[in-house]
Scaffold this active site. Sequence first.
Site, PDB file in Angstrom:
ATOM      1  N   ARG B 205      38.047 -42.684   8.245  1.00 34.88           N
ATOM      2  CA  ARG B 205      37.200 -43.602   8.997  1.00 34.88           C
ATOM      3  C   ARG B 205      37.599 -45.174   8.386  1.00 34.88           C
ATOM      4  O   ARG B 205      37.845 -45.957   9.148  1.00 34.88           O
ATOM      5  CB  ARG B 205      35.924 -43.209   9.362  1.00 34.88           C
ATOM      6  N   CYS B 209      39.409 -48.364   9.551  1.00 35.17           N
ATOM      7  CA  CYS B 209      38.736 -49.981   9.639  1.00 35.17           C
ATOM      8  C   CYS B 209      39.606 -50.932   8.837  1.00 35.17           C
ATOM      9  O   CYS B 209      39.773 -51.908   9.486  1.00 35.17           O
ATOM     10  CB  CYS B 209      37.472 -49.857   8.834  1.00 35.17           C
TER      11      CYS B 209
END
Lengths: 150, 248, 145, 108
Positions: B205, B209
């Site tokens: 994740r 980002c």
Amino acid sequence: MNAVRRRALLAVPVAAAVARDVAAQPAVEEDFAAAERAILAGRTPVAGGIAIDMPQLSENGNSVDLAIKVESAMTATDHVTAIHILAEKNPVPRVARFALSPRAGRAEVATRIRLATTQTILVLAETSTGQVHRASRDVIVILGACVDGG
Amino acid sequence: MIGRPAAALLACAALGTLAAASEIRPSRDFLSPELRAQQDDPSRHPGWLWVEEGEALWRRGEASCQSCHGDIAGMAGVAARYPAVAADGVLLNLEGRIERCRTQHQAQRAFGYESEPLLSLTAAVALRSRGMPVSVAVDGPAAPFVEAGRRFYETRQGQLNLACTQCHDENAGRRLRGDVISNGLGTGYPAYRLEWNALGSLHRRLRACSLGVRATQFDFGSPEYLALELYLASRANGLPIEAPGLRR
Amino acid sequence: MRAAGLLLLGLCAAWPAAGQVAPFVVTDDAIAAPLLGLAGDRARGAAVVRNRETANCLICHAIPDPRERFMGDVGPPLAGVGSRLTPGQIRLRVVDPTLVNPASVMPAYHRVAGLVNVDARYSGRPVLTAQEIEDVVAYLSGLEE
Amino acid sequence: MSGSITARITLPEQAHRGEVVPIRVLVRHPMDRGIDAPGLRPVPRRILHSFRVTYAGEEVFRMDLSPGIAANPYVEFTTVAVETGDLVFEWIEDGGAVYRREARLVVA
């Protein structure tokens, strides 16, 4: 499928984007209207008798919850034999078909579907008496921002 | 472990941090009602498929996890204390801890970051802390890592010149297109993300980002992301573990 | 769908030529002169504002267009911005909003200096070219009350 | 041909005869839609295309799946509890592989 939403926030995963965009193109496309006609096979559908439970807004077209309830006694002589899910703007409009018998007790099914974009979902339910019930629902597929092509 | 008392000390020492922390909300508060309900329901949460595989792995083999640790139920509360600094000074997250067990105690090869078995085992172990408050140690040997993570979190990065804090503190609750910005906690990871159609780690994740702000994507298990993971956990101290989470 | 992928490939091919930042002069809180003396085009600007691969303005801002759904609300709505700000003020805020407010969350769209950890694929080139900046300025200036 | 597949089947442990029992099934599968684009190595479609459930000697549920079903398919349906016995769940994958799982329903 999901071409617009899947396009990354950034232009990085180029190969992935191309691959995903065309991933669901069927070899032979059957359009939405033709699919409905084929299921109806000349019968005139009856509006109603079907409850579709689906969020009006879907956060992610990869997985949209869909629950269907068809009003039926589900007896030996009068029961739902098949429930069809069709998606107007999916590359493959026939999403699923459920075959039921009186042994189901209720004509209730639920699943999760993929939606390419904002569109109309159509449900057809065939009964043992030869009727076809028809209901539809619109669903908006939200364009996500934080996507990474994964 | 010294997690919770240490967190309290830090909060007392830095009132500013305490004030900011009080505004941090659990990730589940930012989920849509549908996703939240699904996250809470094992019969509808695909992440449980990985949990199931992880629980089977826990028992598998002669030198199984179970042969040392007993039933996986004994792992309750463990995930809440990670990342943590090991005796040799290395910062380990839960994945790193499991890999060390593999290589040092089970004499097996590491699974590899983001591999299916490691994700599954991590999910199964993390599940045992579900609902428990995060309680990572932030003082002593952890302090420099927390500080490095905080610097990373507050540094504007990438072509889009954005720091984590600019979205996840100053604009939490607002919308980026259709996405609601959360407080950016890692409490739900490993999480099943609808975009991935699979379970993935927090570092996966974080790489997304970094990509999002057009910044360098650091490796899975890199010092940068490990320190950031610890800092995120320090922000989440006292908030419940949600793993395996469900994310869009 | 396929066209979208090809468009991305096209952008990649254009990158090497786009690695330039035009010089500009800030007067008060504006860049009065168009970058490189270029003329902006409103229609092209409207496309740049909507483009999710480049400017991606709508991730944070809303524009007055009922066809657009799910626009962001991190930045102020852009309706009427052409009445609130001069073209020169808009130009500075798009080129580099940190020159107006150092803590601005808005990215600088025509800057390469002083950035940290930039992905190699974007290193040394601004988000928007001078021409795209002028097109966006032309579009936004036209959003009057 | 039968292989292993990870599935989570949720149903009540016990039911009364004649009771309508809800059954929830999650199964681990990527539901690959296939890739056939110019310049890319073609990847064949590989989905679970059918799912059938038998119980007490009869097929009680069947589903035809398309690439429009989400990865790691989720299905919920009902069946009437008729006798204590195994429900047999069977998935057929593109290419012909069959996966089978069973779950016992105790009927009082």
